[in-house]
Design a protein around this motif. Structure first.
Motif, short mmCIF file in Angstrom:
data_model
loop_
_atom_site.label_atom_id
_atom_site.label_comp_id
_atom_site.label_asym_id
_atom_site.label_seq_id
_atom_site.Cartn_x
_atom_site.Cartn_y
_atom_site.Cartn_z
N UNK A 152 -7.86 23.35 -46.68
CA UNK A 152 -7.95 24.68 -46.08
C UNK A 152 -6.58 25.21 -45.67
N UNK A 153 -5.57 24.39 -45.87
CA UNK A 153 -4.17 24.73 -45.57
C UNK A 153 -3.92 25.03 -44.10
N UNK A 154 -4.70 24.42 -43.22
CA UNK A 154 -4.49 24.58 -41.78
C UNK A 154 -3.18 23.93 -41.34
N UNK A 155 -2.90 22.73 -41.84
CA UNK A 155 -1.67 22.02 -41.48
C UNK A 155 -0.46 22.80 -42.01
N UNK A 156 -0.59 23.29 -43.23
CA UNK A 156 0.48 24.08 -43.85
C UNK A 156 0.79 25.32 -43.00
N UNK A 157 -0.24 26.01 -42.55
CA UNK A 157 -0.04 27.20 -41.71
C UNK A 157 0.54 26.83 -40.35
N UNK A 158 0.09 25.72 -39.79
CA UNK A 158 0.57 25.32 -38.46
C UNK A 158 2.07 25.03 -38.46
N UNK A 159 2.59 24.58 -39.60
CA UNK A 159 4.03 24.31 -39.71
C UNK A 159 4.78 25.43 -40.42
N UNK A 160 4.07 26.53 -40.68
CA UNK A 160 4.69 27.70 -41.30
C UNK A 160 5.35 27.38 -42.64
N UNK A 161 4.64 26.61 -43.46
CA UNK A 161 5.13 26.28 -44.79
C UNK A 161 4.84 27.46 -45.70
N UNK A 162 5.89 28.04 -46.26
CA UNK A 162 5.73 29.18 -47.14
C UNK A 162 5.94 28.84 -48.61
#
Length: 166
Positions: free
Chosen positions: A117-127
């Protein structure tokens, strides 16, 4: 400058700085392992070792190259700069079998997590991927980089040495 504009800029400044500050600590959320077990991201710190987190995808060649380069140096670096490697796949549910195959074929000395769900990606602001983070034993961000070119792994090694020399 008009007072209203000053207020707007001040608020934007505070929001941006708060966001950057929030990214300096390993966030706490739940992601799954390849076997489907839930893992709290803060539990990655339980071994009292620095944690390297690499965000990757099965369709990202530089991601695979970076993880392979870290694998190639892992045993060499481990005695001097022990760390835990976590590879976070951002592929969606349709590709979870591919994630398993790629990670198995790569023989990465890593804990493989699925961020479907890319929650971890969003939490670390991975673009963009690959993106790599190094957190110290307390969960504070000490190093990050985006992208991979051969030799980038040596910057990670230097950051690990700097962290262990403190």
């Amino acid at each position: 400058m008009k007072p209203a504009m000053t207020v707007v800029f001040t608020i934007l400044f505070l929001i941006i700085n708060f966001k950057v500050e929030a990214q300096r600590v390993l966030p706490q959320l739940t992601v799954n392992t390849l076997s489907g077990s839930a893992v709290n991201t803060r539990d990655l710190l339980k071994d009292q070792q620095p944690v390297v987190i690499s965000f990757w995808s099965t369709i990202c060649k530089p991601c695979l190259e970076e993880l392979n380069a870290i694998r190639d140096h892992f045993e060499e670096w481990k005695p001097e700069t022990p760390f835990k490697l976590v590879a976070v796949a951002v592929d969606d549910n349709r590709f979870s079998a591919k994630v398993r195959a790629f990670s198995s074929a790569g023989r990465w000395p890593a804990t493989i997590l699925l961020d479907q769900n890319q929650d971890f990606k969003r939490a670390l602001n991975v673009n963009a991927i690959p993106q790599l983070f190094l957190f110290d034993q307390a969960g504070n961000l000490v190093y990050t980089h985006t992208g991979y070119v051969p030799g980038s792994e040596l910057q990670l090694q230097k950051a690990l040495k700097d962290l262990h020399s403190k």
